[in-house]
Enzyme design. Structure first.
Site, mmCIF file in Angstrom:
data_model
loop_
_atom_site.group_PDB
_atom_site.id
_atom_site.type_symbol
_atom_site.label_atom_id
_atom_site.label_comp_id
_atom_site.label_asym_id
_atom_site.label_seq_id
_atom_site.Cartn_x
_atom_site.Cartn_y
_atom_site.Cartn_z
ATOM 1 C CG HIS A 60 -2.341 0.418 0.893
ATOM 2 N ND1 HIS A 60 -2.628 1.514 0.112
ATOM 3 C CD2 HIS A 60 -3.542 -0.129 1.224
ATOM 4 C CE1 HIS A 60 -3.935 1.642 -0.011
ATOM 5 N NE2 HIS A 60 -4.523 0.646 0.664
ATOM 6 C CG ASP A 113 -3.511 5.709 -2.640
ATOM 7 O OD1 ASP A 113 -2.875 5.332 -1.637
ATOM 8 O OD2 ASP A 113 -3.487 6.871 -3.082
#
Length: 463
Positions: free
Chosen positions: A434, A438
């Site tokens: 992450h 995104d």
């Protein structure tokens, strides 16, 4: 005059610092050629043969099968026939794990001792004196007195020597001397069982065991100190985390510690992809594998979403993107999970990918993968469907940033063109770091992959 040269475990590269001895390929007394493999070792990345840079007679081996040695530790000593020139002393220059400039000789010759050692003298597997009379004794080594009370007067194998009260103490190797020194054993009190009184490792170990028995109390002490290491209890089996299994454990643990991963998944109708593959293979030529088609889809998706073809440099706090795709794929072997890497997968067509997958899979099965085959990946394709499962949330192959998982393709009810039908359905999952992107980017990547699976013609845009 012969000269004894020591060959040490070479630098294995790729950050590897140790290896486990799997199988010795030569015996003490064997004649070896330059670049002949002498031992098979297992590193954390592969099983490889180590070639020797010297030609001559093997005079000693260090380490038993199953033991681990650090880089730079002695492997064998070789007696060469004459003092080598500068070029010969350096060997072939090709002592890299798994590589050499010549094949091993079809037949090995063994130099047998002119006089067998006494019946009660046995050397430990890793420490054996050279029997060749042609090997010169180092200066300062005198013939000792054997267990029968007299010496032969002939030259002995090269040996490390200390000093008795009445002369030198012949010891087979520095390793034996260190073993005695670390345990406070006076070598002058031992009588070697080797040729001409040579002190072997077995002699030192026997003396240490005898000393331990003498020092053992008649009854056990009421309070026992805790064991230094866990001991398998009843109904337990303990397996050391070393070799490939240890490397996998370390890498996955690091991935979990460092990478904040997330997973998204989608079901896709793979009916058209399966039909396209059938049509390709019916047209003649080399067969194309399903894994190769999925790899081709991966590289096309990474071209659209390059954020996932990356790694994170934690020290510099930077995201590093790659302009090439070195595609890893998970392969289960008898020695554990390995991830071979297809170099420049983005530049290969389906036939080339199929051939490379087949080559690397066979090498993984036989344990012939080299460290270069197992490193440098930028993205991993994990086809866990071969195990009969639909989905998974795999751990990212550190230091990569993402992994595409593919489940089994099975017939399922599916709404196709407005009607309920039986279609070939597959579950796709993407586990991603992450930090590099995104959810929107990850979702876009996975949706594009699913679209290509459902409509292979979408790939025509990237061909």
């Amino acid at each position: 005059m012969a000269q004894v040269l020591e060959f040490k475990l070479p630098d294995l590269g790729e950050g590897l610092t140790e290896a486990e001895i799997v199988r010795w390929l030569v015996q003490v007394g064997d004649v070896v050629a330059v670049d002949q493999p002498v031992v098979e070792v297992e590193t954390a990345k592969a099983m490889v043969d180590v070639p020797c840079p010297y030609a001559g007679v093997v005079t000693a081996r260090f380490g038993e099968e199953g033991s681990e040695l650090p880089v730079g530790a002695p492997l064998i000593t070789v007696a060469v026939g004459a003092p080598p020139s500068d070029s010969e002393a350096a060997g072939s220059g090709n002592v890299l794990v798994g590589y050499g400039t010549s094949e091993a000789p079809a037949r090995r010759r063994r130099v047998r001792p002119a006089q067998p050692p006494p019946a009660n003298g046995t050397a430990a597997p890793g420490e054996t004196a050279a029997p060749a009379e042609s090997v010169a004794r180092p200066v300062g080594t005198a013939a000792g007195h054997g267990p029968h009370g007299h010496g032969t007067g002939r030259d002995t194998a090269p040996a490390d020597t200390g000093t008795r009260g009445d002369g030198p103490v012949p010891v087979i190797s520095p390793l034996v001397r260190r073993l005695a020194r670390e345990n406070g054993l006076d070598l002058r009190e031992l009588h070697g069982s080797g040729p001409e009184g040579l002190i072997l490792r077995a002699d030192v170990e026997y003396a240490l065991r005898a000393a331990a028995v003498q020092a053992r109390p008649a009854a056990p002490a009421p309070a026992q100190a805790p064991a230094a290491a866990p001991v398998a209890g009843r109904g337990e089996t303990r397996t050391p985390l070393k070799g490939v299994r240890g490397a996998v454990a370390d890498k996955l643990s690091r991935s979990r510690r460092e990478i904040p991963d997330a997973t998204c998944w989608v079901d896709a109708d793979a009916t058209e992809l399966m039909r396209a593959r059938t049509a390709m293979n019916a047209a003649g030529g080399p067969k194309v594998s399903l894994l190769a088609l999925l790899a081709r889809i991966c590289t096309a998706a990474l071209a659209r979403f390059p954020e996932l073809n990356a790694t994170v440099d934690q020290e510099a706090r930077e995201i590093v993107r790659f302009d090439h795709v070195h595609l890893g794929f998970a392969a289960q072997t008898e020695r554990g999970l390995v991830v071979p890497v297809v170099r420049d997968a983005h530049a290969r067509d389906a036939e080339s990918l199929t051939a490379e997958f087949a080559r690397l899979t066979e090498s993984a099965r036989t344990g012939a993968l080299t460290p270069a085959d197992l490193t440098g990946g930028t993205f991993t394709l994990n086809n866990y469907g071969v195990f009969g499962v639909d989905g998974s949330t795999p751990i990212i192959n550190h230091p990569e940033a993402a992994m595409l998982g593919v489940g089994r393709i099975i017939p399922k009810p599916w709404v196709h063109e407005g009607e309920l039908a039986v279609r070939q359905v597959v579950q796709l999952s993407l586990t991603f770091d992450h930090r590099v992107c995104d959810g929107g980017t990850a979702g876009g990547f996975l949706r594009y992959v699913a679209d290509c699976v459902e409509q292979p013609a979408v790939l025509l845009r990237t061909l």
